[in-house]
Design a protein around this motif. Structure first.
Motif, mmCIF file in Angstrom:
data_model
loop_
_atom_site.group_PDB
_atom_site.id
_atom_site.type_symbol
_atom_site.label_atom_id
_atom_site.label_comp_id
_atom_site.label_asym_id
_atom_site.label_seq_id
_atom_site.Cartn_x
_atom_site.Cartn_y
_atom_site.Cartn_z
ATOM 1 N N ALA A 1 0.874 -1.174 0.000
ATOM 2 C CA ALA A 1 0.000 0.000 0.000
ATOM 3 C C ALA A 1 0.912 1.225 0.000
ATOM 4 O O ALA A 1 1.295 1.716 -1.052
ATOM 5 N N THR A 2 1.335 1.690 1.181
ATOM 6 C CA THR A 2 2.309 2.785 1.219
ATOM 7 C C THR A 2 3.715 2.278 0.932
ATOM 8 O O THR A 2 4.582 3.049 0.530
ATOM 9 N N GLY A 3 3.969 0.993 1.161
ATOM 10 C CA GLY A 3 5.288 0.421 0.918
ATOM 11 C C GLY A 3 6.279 0.628 2.053
ATOM 12 O O GLY A 3 7.457 0.289 1.909
ATOM 13 N N THR A 4 5.833 1.134 3.199
ATOM 14 C CA THR A 4 6.754 1.440 4.286
ATOM 15 C C THR A 4 7.446 0.191 4.819
ATOM 16 O O THR A 4 8.662 0.196 5.065
ATOM 17 N N ASN B 1 6.791 2.599 -8.291
ATOM 18 C CA ASN B 1 7.830 3.485 -8.836
ATOM 19 C C ASN B 1 8.815 3.917 -7.754
ATOM 20 O O ASN B 1 10.018 4.043 -8.004
ATOM 21 N N GLU B 2 8.313 4.122 -6.550
ATOM 22 C CA GLU B 2 9.188 4.496 -5.431
ATOM 23 C C GLU B 2 10.135 3.348 -5.077
ATOM 24 O O GLU B 2 11.292 3.575 -4.706
ATOM 25 N N MET B 3 9.659 2.115 -5.204
ATOM 26 C CA MET B 3 10.484 0.951 -4.875
ATOM 27 C C MET B 3 11.620 0.739 -5.874
ATOM 28 O O MET B 3 12.639 0.126 -5.553
ATOM 29 N N ARG B 4 11.462 1.228 -7.084
ATOM 30 C CA ARG B 4 12.444 0.941 -8.135
ATOM 31 C C ARG B 4 13.839 1.442 -7.791
ATOM 32 O O ARG B 4 14.833 0.853 -8.224
ATOM 33 N N THR C 1 21.920 -9.399 -6.242
ATOM 34 C CA THR C 1 20.759 -8.823 -6.927
ATOM 35 C C THR C 1 19.595 -8.798 -5.956
ATOM 36 O O THR C 1 19.377 -9.769 -5.217
ATOM 37 N N LEU C 2 18.843 -7.712 -5.951
ATOM 38 C CA LEU C 2 17.703 -7.569 -5.053
ATOM 39 C C LEU C 2 16.447 -7.368 -5.887
ATOM 40 O O LEU C 2 16.347 -6.415 -6.669
ATOM 41 N N ILE C 3 15.503 -8.288 -5.721
ATOM 42 C CA ILE C 3 14.268 -8.299 -6.511
ATOM 43 C C ILE C 3 13.088 -8.183 -5.554
ATOM 44 O O ILE C 3 13.042 -8.891 -4.539
ATOM 45 N N LEU C 4 12.159 -7.331 -5.875
ATOM 46 C CA LEU C 4 10.912 -7.225 -5.110
ATOM 47 C C LEU C 4 9.793 -7.817 -5.949
ATOM 48 O O LEU C 4 9.580 -7.396 -7.090
ATOM 49 N N ALA C 5 9.077 -8.799 -5.389
ATOM 50 C CA ALA C 5 7.979 -9.458 -6.099
ATOM 51 C C ALA C 5 6.706 -9.355 -5.273
ATOM 52 O O ALA C 5 6.647 -9.877 -4.154
ATOM 53 N N VAL D 1 15.200 -5.087 -9.572
ATOM 54 C CA VAL D 1 14.034 -5.470 -10.375
ATOM 55 C C VAL D 1 12.797 -5.430 -9.493
ATOM 56 O O VAL D 1 12.830 -5.872 -8.336
ATOM 57 N N VAL D 2 11.688 -4.918 -10.035
ATOM 58 C CA VAL D 2 10.374 -5.018 -9.397
ATOM 59 C C VAL D 2 9.473 -5.844 -10.309
ATOM 60 O O VAL D 2 9.381 -5.571 -11.502
ATOM 61 N N VAL D 3 8.821 -6.847 -9.725
ATOM 62 C CA VAL D 3 7.817 -7.628 -10.449
ATOM 63 C C VAL D 3 6.499 -7.443 -9.716
ATOM 64 O O VAL D 3 6.383 -7.794 -8.534
ATOM 65 N N CYS D 4 5.512 -6.875 -10.386
ATOM 66 C CA CYS D 4 4.202 -6.623 -9.790
ATOM 67 C C CYS D 4 3.140 -7.045 -10.786
ATOM 68 O O CYS D 4 3.155 -6.622 -11.951
ATOM 69 N N LEU D 5 2.201 -7.883 -10.353
ATOM 70 C CA LEU D 5 1.181 -8.412 -11.254
ATOM 71 C C LEU D 5 0.151 -7.362 -11.661
ATOM 72 O O LEU D 5 -0.311 -7.352 -12.798
ATOM 73 N N ALA D 6 -0.234 -6.506 -10.730
ATOM 74 C CA ALA D 6 -1.312 -5.556 -11.013
ATOM 75 C C ALA D 6 -1.087 -4.258 -10.263
ATOM 76 O O ALA D 6 -0.684 -4.264 -9.098
ATOM 77 N N MET D 7 -1.350 -3.141 -10.948
ATOM 78 C CA MET D 7 -1.272 -1.814 -10.341
ATOM 79 C C MET D 7 -2.597 -1.096 -10.595
ATOM 80 O O MET D 7 -2.681 -0.183 -11.424
#
Length: 214
Positions: A137-140, A170-173, A156-160, A178-184
């Motif tokens: 949500a906020t990503g905190t 976008n803030e996490m990038r 390598t650091l990947i957020l899924a 790498v960011v992998v997100c199914l739906a925004m």
């Protein structure tokens, strides 16, 4: 509304398909308990990777607990990341923050005792790390986890994650490779409304998932 995600397990399988290139590599899946565990377990199972846990707790405002003011991540010492957007508008006193942090660190200790059964955390230095949660949500909390992980020098650091607002992604990038997100989805509102089943996980269910993966 057509929901793209049915369950956390379904989310994990969909994310695994996006992460297929990491199969069999020197990588570890780190799940954020509780909600990230079933997601991470499916990724680990599908890609034949080890699963471990990273303990992070949100610190909410005393008068609005669901709004993340900060997050604390397990470590020596624990890592604290402040949600600066919230802090500028509605700051907590140092006493309030210290008290809240003490409570959340105690819960981290409890969960580590229950879930890890004395097992030491996996080494991540020089390895690919796939950090998994059931949504942002906020990503905190994710931000705190990522800041702490960077200090452990993964290769390598990947957020899924299954679902998150576009601005949070976008803030996490800037924090990951790498960011992998199914739906925004837009509007976002809350993580749970983008699942068909988003039930509250309890310790017994988490322990069952960990035992099955092990």
């Amino acid at each position: 509304m057509d929901l793209p995600i049915s369950t956390r397990e379904d989310a994990g399988r969909q994310l695994a398909a996006r992460l297929e290139s990491h199969r069999g590599r020197d990588a570890v899946v780190l799940a954020l308990p509780r909600g990230g565990v079933p997601v991470g377990a499916e990724i680990a199972r599908a890609l034949d990777l080890p699963l471990d846990l990273l303990f992070v707790r949100k610190i909410g405002l005393p008068w609005q607990p669901e709004l993340a003011y900060a997050a604390v991540v397990d470590g020596n010492p624990p890592e604290v990341v402040i949600n600066e957007d919230v802090a500028r508008i509605d700051p907590m006193s140092s006493t309030e923050l210290a008290s809240a942090m003490q409570r959340e660190v105690a819960e981290i200790e409890r969960r580590r005792t229950v879930y890890m059964n004395g097992r030491a955390p996996m080494e991540v230095t020089g390895r690919e790390v796939i950090l998994v949660d059931d949504g942002l949500a906020t990503g905190t909390t994710a931000k705190a986890a990522l800041v702490a992980l960077r200090r452990r020098a993964p290769s390598t650091l990947i957020l899924a994650v299954p679902v998150a607002p576009e601005d949070t992604v976008n803030e996490m990038r800037s924090l990951v490779d790498v960011v992998v997100c199914l739906a925004m989805p837009e509007p976002f509102h809350a993580i749970g409304i983008h699942y068909r089943d988003f039930h509250q996980l309890e310790d017994d269910e988490v322990l069952g998932i960990l035992a099955a993966v092990a």
